[in-house]
Design an enzyme around this catalytic site. Structure first.
Site, PDB file in Angstrom:
ATOM      1  N   GLU A   1       0.879  -1.139   0.165  1.00  0.00           N
ATOM      2  CA  GLU A   1      -0.070   0.041   0.061  1.00  0.00           C
ATOM      3  C   GLU A   1       0.754   1.431  -0.035  1.00  0.00           C
ATOM      4  O   GLU A   1       0.606   2.306  -0.692  1.00  0.00           O
ATOM      5  CB  GLU A   1      -1.068   0.222   1.153  1.00  0.00           C
ATOM      6  CG  GLU A   1      -1.994  -0.926   0.973  1.00  0.00           C
ATOM      7  CD  GLU A   1      -2.968  -0.813  -0.296  1.00  0.00           C
ATOM      8  OE1 GLU A   1      -2.995   0.367  -0.657  1.00  0.00           O
ATOM      9  OE2 GLU A   1      -3.470  -1.606  -0.611  1.00  0.00           O
TER      10      GLU A   1
ATOM     11  N   TYR B   1      -6.496   6.753   3.631  1.00  0.00           N
ATOM     12  CA  TYR B   1      -6.510   5.695   2.685  1.00  0.00           C
ATOM     13  C   TYR B   1      -5.971   4.268   2.766  1.00  0.00           C
ATOM     14  O   TYR B   1      -6.424   3.388   2.797  1.00  0.00           O
ATOM     15  CB  TYR B   1      -6.269   6.161   1.326  1.00  0.00           C
ATOM     16  CG  TYR B   1      -6.448   5.008   0.176  1.00  0.00           C
ATOM     17  CD1 TYR B   1      -7.466   4.746  -0.602  1.00  0.00           C
ATOM     18  CD2 TYR B   1      -5.162   4.160  -0.182  1.00  0.00           C
ATOM     19  CE1 TYR B   1      -7.498   3.643  -1.308  1.00  0.00           C
ATOM     20  CE2 TYR B   1      -5.466   3.066  -0.886  1.00  0.00           C
ATOM     21  CZ  TYR B   1      -6.392   2.991  -1.500  1.00  0.00           C
ATOM     22  OH  TYR B   1      -6.647   1.631  -2.415  1.00  0.00           O
TER      23      TYR B   1
ATOM     24  N   ASP C   1      -9.824   5.522  -3.326  1.00  0.00           N
ATOM     25  CA  ASP C   1      -8.798   6.254  -4.060  1.00  0.00           C
ATOM     26  C   ASP C   1      -9.400   6.742  -5.417  1.00  0.00           C
ATOM     27  O   ASP C   1     -10.834   6.771  -5.756  1.00  0.00           O
ATOM     28  CB  ASP C   1      -7.630   5.394  -4.203  1.00  0.00           C
ATOM     29  CG  ASP C   1      -7.880   4.293  -5.353  1.00  0.00           C
ATOM     30  OD1 ASP C   1      -8.954   4.097  -5.696  1.00  0.00           O
ATOM     31  OD2 ASP C   1      -6.991   3.473  -5.731  1.00  0.00           O
TER      32      ASP C   1
ATOM     33  N   CYS D   1     -13.274  -0.735 -15.340  1.00  0.00           N
ATOM     34  CA  CYS D   1     -13.854   0.960 -15.522  1.00  0.00           C
ATOM     35  C   CYS D   1     -12.697   1.792 -15.599  1.00  0.00           C
ATOM     36  O   CYS D   1     -12.444   2.576 -14.590  1.00  0.00           O
ATOM     37  CB  CYS D   1     -14.742   0.998 -14.317  1.00  0.00           C
ATOM     38  SG  CYS D   1     -15.713   2.415 -14.365  1.00  0.00           S
TER      39      CYS D   1
ATOM     40  N   CYS E   1     -17.414  -1.604 -20.507  1.00  0.00           N
ATOM     41  CA  CYS E   1     -18.633  -1.990 -19.725  1.00  0.00           C
ATOM     42  C   CYS E   1     -19.473  -3.278 -20.017  1.00  0.00           C
ATOM     43  O   CYS E   1     -19.920  -4.107 -19.315  1.00  0.00           O
ATOM     44  CB  CYS E   1     -19.790  -0.870 -20.315  1.00  0.00           C
ATOM     45  SG  CYS E   1     -19.154   0.765 -19.808  1.00  0.00           S
TER      46      CYS E   1
ATOM     47  N   CYS F   1     -18.344  -5.565 -17.701  1.00  0.00           N
ATOM     48  CA  CYS F   1     -18.329  -5.335 -16.361  1.00  0.00           C
ATOM     49  C   CYS F   1     -19.510  -5.922 -15.421  1.00  0.00           C
ATOM     50  O   CYS F   1     -20.900  -6.080 -15.736  1.00  0.00           O
ATOM     51  CB  CYS F   1     -18.580  -3.773 -16.247  1.00  0.00           C
ATOM     52  SG  CYS F   1     -18.684  -3.080 -14.797  1.00  0.00           S
TER      53      CYS F   1
ATOM     54  N   CYS G   1     -25.585   0.182 -13.220  1.00  0.00           N
ATOM     55  CA  CYS G   1     -24.669   1.568 -13.718  1.00  0.00           C
ATOM     56  C   CYS G   1     -25.505   2.577 -14.007  1.00  0.00           C
ATOM     57  O   CYS G   1     -26.022   2.162 -15.169  1.00  0.00           O
ATOM     58  CB  CYS G   1     -23.480   1.034 -14.432  1.00  0.00           C
ATOM     59  SG  CYS G   1     -22.356   2.471 -14.660  1.00  0.00           S
TER      60      CYS G   1
HETATM   61  S1  SF4 Z   1     -20.822  -0.286 -16.530  1.00  0.00           S
HETATM   62 FE1  SF4 Z   1     -20.447   1.547 -15.216  1.00  0.00          FE
HETATM   63  S2  SF4 Z   1     -19.165   0.511 -13.647  1.00  0.00           S
HETATM   64 FE2  SF4 Z   1     -19.147  -0.833 -15.183  1.00  0.00          FE
HETATM   65  S3  SF4 Z   1     -17.372  -0.184 -16.684  1.00  0.00           S
HETATM   66 FE3  SF4 Z   1     -19.023   0.609 -17.456  1.00  0.00          FE
HETATM   67  S4  SF4 Z   1     -19.134   2.651 -16.475  1.00  0.00           S
HETATM   68 FE4  SF4 Z   1     -17.769   1.489 -15.346  1.00  0.00          FE
END
Ligand code: SF4
Length: 348
Positions: free
Chosen positions: A39, A122, A140, A192, A199, A202, A208
């Site tokens: 870290e 953090y 972060d 992301c 996306c 994701c 989202c």
């Molecule tokens: S769906 Fe949303 S959280 Fe996932 S990568 Fe795309 S913008 Fe990022």
């Protein structure tokens, strides 16, 4: 919604997490020393840069007690190139405190961790969550980006920070806080991403808001930045008998405690221009010009000065700014330097 999204994130993490040398496998709890070291090294630095430093540090100093017993000069030299050198001094101070006052064991809660040198908000949250499974929120830039997109946060950063922290807090599973923190880090770095978020892969896409709006890259919204100031300076490459003059910088201040080239003219001689290098620090950009000369006759050493063999300069542990300048000094030498006449016959 937050609970389902957290579960989806943890399922993705169980399969797709990055294999990193400071992470434990097979559900084991990682070694707090390795979590803390990673870290601190990762502050302002990428995983790819940190990995070889982490391997070298843990091979040479496998425990916090071993690191606590190291000489400061050794640690600073091993850190050279990672930047933000106050971190290396705090690293050693923290290791010594943990060894001397905590029996070689890191405390396991955020407040006690924050009282140690070099551990901020953090890092304390990250260590508490990852090493000890505490319910903590390390937020972060990666996590800010993911959450500001997930919830389409309209307030600009940095003002939106407390709101984002509360959103993160609402999502933390208990148990599972350590994996959740690391899953957020991995998602922000692998999927992301700041530009072109992936996306389609994701695990949070179904929840989202930025994806639903069709504008993930529009988040996070940022307040306009003040321009970074620009400074200039001069460094000196003074050579004698195959050695170059280095100075130990004062413990406090920029690149404190590190070796570097002198920035005060070390001898009253005729200097030759060897160009300039640009370097960007957190709070300012610097253009530093390099003047070179070779001197005949053995100059007297002064406190903090050392003559380093030019062909072993790579072992001197120069921080990046001075490593760039040294490359210019070496190029000047290759081009065929001429010994400079001494104007006053003495080191200034
Ligand atoms: S769906 Fe949303 S959280 Fe996932 S990568 Fe795309 S913008 Fe990022």
């Amino acid at each position: 919604m937050p609970v389902d999204a957290s579960e989806a994130l943890l399922c993705w993490y169980a399969v797709d997490k990055r294999r990193l040398p400071w992470r434990a496998e097979g559900g084991a709890r990682p070694d707090p020393y390795r979590v803390w070291l990673s870290e601190i090294m990762l502050q302002q630095t990428t995983v790819a840069t940190v990995r070889p430093y982490f391997e070298r540090f843990t091979t040479r100093w496998p425990t916090v007690a071993a690191l606590a017993a190291a000489e400061e000069g050794e640690v600073m030299a091993a850190w050279a190139g990672l930047g933000y050198y106050a971190r290396a001094r705090n690293l050693l101070a923290c290791a010594r405190l943990v060894a001397a006052e905590h029996g070689g064991r890191f405390p396991d809660d955020e407040a006690s961790l924050r009282s140690l040198p070099g551990i901020g908000v953090y890092s304390a949250a990250a260590i508490a969550a990852i090493a000890f499974g505490r319910r903590a929120v390390p937020v972060d830039g990666n996590v800010e980006r993911v959450l500001s997109r997930l919830y389409a946060v309209k307030e600009p950063l940095p003002a939106a920070r407390s709101k984002i922290r509360a959103l993160a807090d609402a999502m933390i599973p208990d148990p599972g806080a350590g994996d959740f923190a690391q899953a957020m880090m991995d998602l922000g770095s692998a999927i992301c991403t700041p530009r072109s978020p992936d996306c389609g892969r994701c695990p949070l896409r179904a929840w989202c808001a930025a994806f639903a709006e069709g504008d993930p890259e529009g988040y996070p919204i940022k307040a306009p930045k003040a321009a970074r100031p620009h400074r200039t300076g001069t460094a000196y490459w003074l050579e004698h008998d195959g050695k170059v003059l280095l100075v130990r910088r004062p413990a406090r201040g920029l690149l404190g405690g590190m070796l570097g080239l002198p920035e005060i003219e070390p001898a009253a001689i005729a200097w030759q221009e060897a160009g300039a290098v640009d370097h960007v620090f957190t709070h300012f950009a610097l253009t530093m010009r390099l003047l070179c000369a070779e001197i005949e006759g053995q100059p007297e050493g002064r406190h903090g000065e050392t003559w380093s063999p030019v062909d072993r300069l790579g072992d001197a542990g120069l921080p990046t700014l001075f490593a760039k300048l040294a490359a210019r000094g070496l190029a000047w030498r290759e081009k065929g330097k001429a010994p400079a006449p001494v104007r006053q016959g003495t080191i200034a």
